[in-house]
Design an enzyme around this catalytic site. Structure first.
Site, PDB file in Angstrom:
ATOM      1  N   SER A  53       1.203 -82.452 -22.279  1.00  0.00           N
ATOM      2  CA  SER A  53       0.495 -82.827 -23.504  1.00  0.00           C
ATOM      3  C   SER A  53       1.169 -82.227 -24.737  1.00  0.00           C
ATOM      4  O   SER A  53       0.882 -82.624 -25.861  1.00  0.00           O
ATOM      5  CB  SER A  53      -0.958 -82.369 -23.423  1.00  0.00           C
ATOM      6  OG  SER A  53      -1.025 -80.966 -23.222  1.00  0.00           O
ATOM      7  N   CYS A  54       2.066 -81.271 -24.540  1.00  0.00           N
ATOM      8  CA  CYS A  54       2.787 -80.670 -25.660  1.00  0.00           C
ATOM      9  C   CYS A  54       3.757 -81.678 -26.276  1.00  0.00           C
ATOM     10  O   CYS A  54       4.098 -82.684 -25.676  1.00  0.00           O
ATOM     11  CB  CYS A  54       3.575 -79.441 -25.214  1.00  0.00           C
ATOM     12  SG  CYS A  54       2.564 -78.104 -24.552  1.00  0.00           S
ATOM     13  N   ILE A  55       4.213 -81.358 -27.492  1.00  0.00           N
ATOM     14  CA  ILE A  55       5.159 -82.227 -28.196  1.00  0.00           C
ATOM     15  C   ILE A  55       6.424 -81.432 -28.508  1.00  0.00           C
ATOM     16  O   ILE A  55       6.335 -80.311 -29.001  1.00  0.00           O
ATOM     17  CB  ILE A  55       4.574 -82.703 -29.549  1.00  0.00           C
ATOM     18  CG1 ILE A  55       3.244 -83.428 -29.356  1.00  0.00           C
ATOM     19  CG2 ILE A  55       5.596 -83.540 -30.324  1.00  0.00           C
ATOM     20  CD1 ILE A  55       3.292 -84.905 -29.362  1.00  0.00           C
ATOM     21  N   GLY A  63       3.349 -85.464 -25.550  1.00  0.00           N
ATOM     22  CA  GLY A  63       1.999 -85.945 -25.836  1.00  0.00           C
ATOM     23  C   GLY A  63       1.413 -86.822 -24.748  1.00  0.00           C
ATOM     24  O   GLY A  63       0.673 -87.755 -25.028  1.00  0.00           O
TER      25      GLY A  63
END
Lengths: 200, 205
Positions: B29-31, B92
């Site tokens: 989910s990190c960018i 994401g």
């Protein structure tokens, strides 16, 4: 709001994890009819950016089973299986690891083992902890661990990793357990043990 | 061999030395927010974890909303004020179907897009969303690429000068000061990670 935990508190978490993974080991052993070995758990306060590497190689493919914890504390229980371990478990259960059945079998192992882990914590802390339906994902360790930490660590710069391992005796087959308490989760776990204060 | 700098959760790294590689391994989910400066080809990469913070927001590059202005400020300190950036977004994803983890990936991407739009930085390429993890790599004067499980690595943007200049033409072509032109791979990050960063940090001074 970075917090530091005392060695006594980390010891208490280690003991909690030890008993909880003992409960999980019993459940796994009964399910598979095999002896299960238990490692000494790790409980450490780690800076967020170092957390993923503390768990393992971020680029390794693993199967992750994620259980949400509601009620008693806020947090997640994450089970990680390396690819060969997931394959071995499916073999013991007689299902094809690459099929939908194989994935749901791994999810079910996660569910049973994770639920026993939580119920052992429940009985020690008198908190009622109920797991949500497991979500099973096969992906990079980094992606799985970072995405769960994003939820539980929130604004904290430091995360508490409670990490234990179950191994099937005689097989190279291993499950890693992570207990990731969300905001206030650690003190909810420690308060019933009389160690709730941060300076305790 | 040029060094590969792994940008971990909440960290920020940048380099302008040709072939230096900045990587974010295992994005869920990190960018990975990549800013590329048009003239020098300097690349800055932040590993954004959450959309925004209600607290003091340290490190700023952990949060989408705070990361963009912080990176621009830090890069302008070394590159000068009249520089122009373009951005690439990678990550994401929604990894799990549980209510707790829902939507963070999408909200991360939205927060970063919004902050980029406020800073008037164009998005030159993007690979976000979906349900799979990714690994992002940015090579100075090379390319920005992404790899997901089960598919080959894919180039999102070429940073070879001739191609890149067509993608983003700077308003004023101010050359970078000579003394600043050979930054090494450098990480600016939280105090806790200084052990691993001290070696590369001194190169900047």
């Amino acid at each position: 709001m970075s917090t530091s935990y005392s060695e006594i508190q980390l010891d208490a978490l280690r003991e909690l994890a030890n008993i909880a993974s003992g409960g999980a080991a019993t459940a796994l052993s009964q399910m598979l009819g095999q002896e299960v070995d238990l490692s000494v758990p790790l409980a450490a306060a780690v800076p967020l950016e170092a957390a993923v590497e503390t768990v393992g190689d971020p680029s390794e493919m693993v199967t992750g089973v994620v259980l949400g914890v509601s009620e008693g504390i806020d947090g997640l229980v994450v089970l990680l299986l390396k690819q060969d371990s997931a394959t071995k478990f499916c073999g013991l259960l007689g299902v094809d690891p690459d099929s939908e059945v194989g994935r749901s079998a791994v999810g079910e192992i996660g569910n049973i083992v994770g639920t026993s882990y939580l119920s052992a914590i429940s009985s020690m802390t008198a908190l009622s902890l109920s797991p949500s339906t497991p979500s099973v994902v096969c992906d990079l360790l980094g992606a799985i661990v970072a995405s769960t930490l994003a939820v539980t660590a929130a604004d904290d710069d430091e995360v508490i990793l409670v990490d234990s391992n179950l191994t099937l005796i005689g097989e190279r087959c291993e499950i890693t357990f992570l207990l990731l308490p969300g905001e206030g989760g650690i003190s909810s776990l420690l308060t019933p043990l009389g160690l709730g204060e941060n300076d305790g | 061999m040029n060094p590969v700098v792994s940008v971990r959760m909440g960290e920020f790294a940048f380099s302008s030395r040709t072939d230096d590689e900045l990587a974010v391994v295992g994005l869920g989910s990190c960018i990975a927010l990549v800013l590329i400066e048009a003239v020098s080809g300097t690349i800055g990469v932040a590993h954004v974890v959450l959309p925004t913070t209600s607290g003091d927001g340290t490190p700023p590059t952990k949060y989408g909303e705070q990361a963009v202005p912080y990176m621009v400020k830090e890069l302008k300190k070394v590159l000068g004020a009249s520089v122009k950036f373009g951005a690439v977004l990678i990550g994401g994803a929604q990894m799990f179907q549980t209510a707790r983890t829902m939507d963070i990936g999408r909200r991360n991407a939205e927060a970063v897009r919004h902050a980029l739009s406020d800073a008037q930085i164009p998005i030159l390429a993007e690979d976000t969303g979906g349900t799979s993890g990714r690994t992002a790599r940015a090579v100075v004067h090379g390319s920005v690429s992404v790899k997901s499980i089960g598919s080959p690595a894919r180039e999102l943007l070429s940073l070879e000068q001739s191609k890149f200049e067509r993608a983003i033409r700077p308003a004023t072509r101010t050359p970078v000061a000579a003394t600043r032109s050979s930054l090494s791979a450098t990480q600016a990050s939280l105090p806790m990670s200084q052990v691993s960063l001290s070696a590369t940090r001194t190169a900047l001074r």
